[in-house]
Design a protein around this motif. Sequence first.
Motif, PDB file in Angstrom:
ATOM      1  N   ALA A 157       0.711  -1.386   0.010  1.00 13.66           N
ATOM      2  CA  ALA A 157      -0.023   0.383   0.079  1.00 13.66           C
ATOM      3  C   ALA A 157       1.096   1.338  -0.012  1.00 13.66           C
ATOM      4  N   ALA A 158       0.917   2.464   0.011  1.00 10.90           N
ATOM      5  CA  ALA A 158       0.712   3.606  -0.264  1.00 10.90           C
ATOM      6  C   ALA A 158       0.816   4.154   0.666  1.00 10.90           C
ATOM      7  N   CYS A 159       2.051   5.116   1.410  1.00 13.56           N
ATOM      8  CA  CYS A 159       2.184   5.837   2.495  1.00 13.56           C
ATOM      9  C   CYS A 159       3.062   7.116   2.215  1.00 13.56           C
ATOM     10  N   ALA A 160       3.361   7.889   3.046  1.00 15.05           N
ATOM     11  CA  ALA A 160       3.853   9.069   2.967  1.00 15.05           C
ATOM     12  C   ALA A 160       5.152   8.830   2.396  1.00 15.05           C
ATOM     13  N   PRO A 161       5.397  10.293   1.176  1.00 12.71           N
ATOM     14  CA  PRO A 161       6.767   9.962   0.967  1.00 12.71           C
ATOM     15  C   PRO A 161       7.908  10.300   2.530  1.00 12.71           C
ATOM     16  N   ARG A 162       8.820  10.580   1.834  1.00 13.64           N
ATOM     17  CA  ARG A 162       9.999  10.538   2.577  1.00 13.64           C
ATOM     18  C   ARG A 162      10.231  12.185   3.337  1.00 13.64           C
ATOM     19  N   PHE A 163      10.277  12.938   1.964  1.00 14.72           N
ATOM     20  CA  PHE A 163      10.280  14.046   2.614  1.00 14.72           C
ATOM     21  C   PHE A 163       9.195  14.957   2.612  1.00 14.72           C
ATOM     22  N   THR A 164       8.015  14.949   3.499  1.00 12.53           N
ATOM     23  CA  THR A 164       6.453  15.491   3.854  1.00 12.53           C
ATOM     24  C   THR A 164       6.885  17.327   3.132  1.00 12.53           C
ATOM     25  N   LEU A 165       7.081  17.751   3.980  1.00 10.71           N
ATOM     26  CA  LEU A 165       7.752  19.091   3.306  1.00 10.71           C
ATOM     27  C   LEU A 165       7.957  19.964   2.057  1.00 10.71           C
ATOM     28  N   LEU A 166       8.951  19.215   1.648  1.00 13.36           N
ATOM     29  CA  LEU A 166       8.777  19.087  -0.324  1.00 13.36           C
ATOM     30  C   LEU A 166       7.812  18.377  -1.180  1.00 13.36           C
ATOM     31  N   ALA A 167       7.067  17.577  -0.530  1.00  9.51           N
ATOM     32  CA  ALA A 167       6.188  16.958  -0.816  1.00  9.51           C
ATOM     33  C   ALA A 167       4.988  17.978  -1.093  1.00  9.51           C
ATOM     34  N   GLU A 168       5.052  18.777  -0.421  1.00  5.25           N
ATOM     35  CA  GLU A 168       3.755  19.713  -0.458  1.00  5.25           C
ATOM     36  C   GLU A 168       4.303  21.156  -1.668  1.00  5.25           C
TER      37      GLU A 168
END
Length: 622
Positions: A157-168
């Motif tokens: 299943a998909a989960c949060a990326p490694r860099f959550t702030l950069l993902a924004e």
Amino acid sequence: MEMQQLSRTLTALADQMADQGDDEQLLGAPQLLQAQSLCLKLMARLSRQAEQLADPRAAVAYAQFAEGFSRQATRSNIIAASLVETTAAHALNLQEFDDLCAGRTDFSAEPRFAAGRTVYQDAANLLANLLDLNYFEASRRVDDAHLVHARRELTGAACAPRFTLLAEHFATASDPLAASSNASSPWSPPDLHHLRDPREVLKTARALDKFEPEDTTFDGIPTSATATAPDGALLEEHASALLAEFPMRTRQKHLATLIKEYKDAHAQTRTPPLGLFRGRVVNGVHEFIVRVCALDAELWISLIAQADNKRTQAGAAARQASEQPRPEQPEQSERSEQSDQPEQSERSGNSGPLEEATSHEESPEQGTPIDEQPAGELPGELPGEPPGEPPSEGPDELWHSDDPLPEWARGEDSLSSDADPPDRTAPGAAAPAMPGSCTVPERRLNALNAVLRNIDPENSTKRITPEIVVHASYEDLNDLASLHGITAHGVKLSAPELRTMLCEAKVLSPIYNADGVIMDIGRDARLFPRWMKLAARDRDGGCLVPGCTVEPALLEFHHFKPWSKGGHTRLQDCCPLCSTHHVMVHSGYLRLVKIKGLPYVILPRHQDPEKQPRRNSYFART
């Protein structure tokens, strides 16, 4: 279908999808794929139509839309790679791939997966074959998705990326027209200056990922960003804040500085040796490699900047000398003709283009020590001179002699305490103290720096005097143990280097108020005097226009209120500008305003729709 009808249909569809929200599925898979197929065909036809544009205004607008499409395509490629991985698309059976490419897939039925060995090994292998990509490009898309879009857990299943702030930041690039400067216009182009570029976000994420441990999320051990800056905050937090800066050049410089400082602080590589190294000889052109410390680097940078300034006598003389035709080169000696041997430039580590200095430095061409006496030459003769003739006089002795450095080039500390100081044949500031023994490349480097520091006043030739301007805080000057500084060209000086410089420096002491305005300055006192130019350059760092990267030594100084209209030649009215932006100010393209005594620039509306007063932070020292 008429253009108005097409426009109303597309607008209604876009509004309906916007009202539906991102979490709800408005279109099924067949409808979505059909719409994308139509958009692709429409884009191809629109591009053909755009090739016929003759109006330059339309050409500029088309370029903005094309860049918006490119950014959206970059983001879509990463999302698509993530979906291929998280849905285990590589495990579909062969018939599903055949039906998909033929356009006859029945999306109402459940997908069929391979019972045994899969057709493709993983998502990257599938993308490489199906999209006709290089495997490494396909693999990079999957890896990029892990950084800024989604990763895959042990269950798949998909989960949060490694860099959550950069993902924004990466997600904000999803709607280019949301940043449009004029949403009421039916064709308003996107405001690309204030829209995140997904390529820049991906580049930053890749750089930060090199500082992180291996990602073990898929193995059931969740991982997150761990690299921290000196202030204790995550490196990702600083990068996220810098990505919001304006303009692009300033943003990229600060990001590069952030990454470089972390590399320097955590480097495991060995520092390359200082010195002046002799390199290859190619078609009579001699190559030298110079490695210097921070303080001497500023000396070289200052020399280069002044030599590039054609408005000074020295710069003009250097430019004129470089433009003179070179004499025809004589035939090379047997030693320098052997250029067909394999080059020794393919090395690993920090050796650079030349081998590191040892007690016997190897010649790149011959493989023999270059400082040994060549065969057939008498002791004391320089290479290439006829036997029996005295060696050449002049600067070459500084480059080739193995004798100790002359006393006038040594510092005070290198002399014994009971010896009388010798008369100096060349005035000027002495070179810093040198160790009693140094390698041949170091001795050559010290001699060259001595030439730069000691200018013969009897020489009528206009020479460049390198200038080193260092910015240090008053608190550091009171506490020499923590002393640090940064030069006008951005070179950081360590505490020992700066303390050495202060022993012989001329200290210019500007006093700032809380808003960064210079209130007073120690001075030497219709044109701005030199001390005033230095103070304005110290206050603003460089050209006032945001994103301008012109060397500080090449600046011009503009009166905030023109002299012809009653302006004053004073520090608060001194505005440093490069020659290009100086002309733009006088032409009315750029406007200068003052806020709390500091000059600010207002850019044209097409560059900054908000028309906010801005200052250039490219040369910021903090």
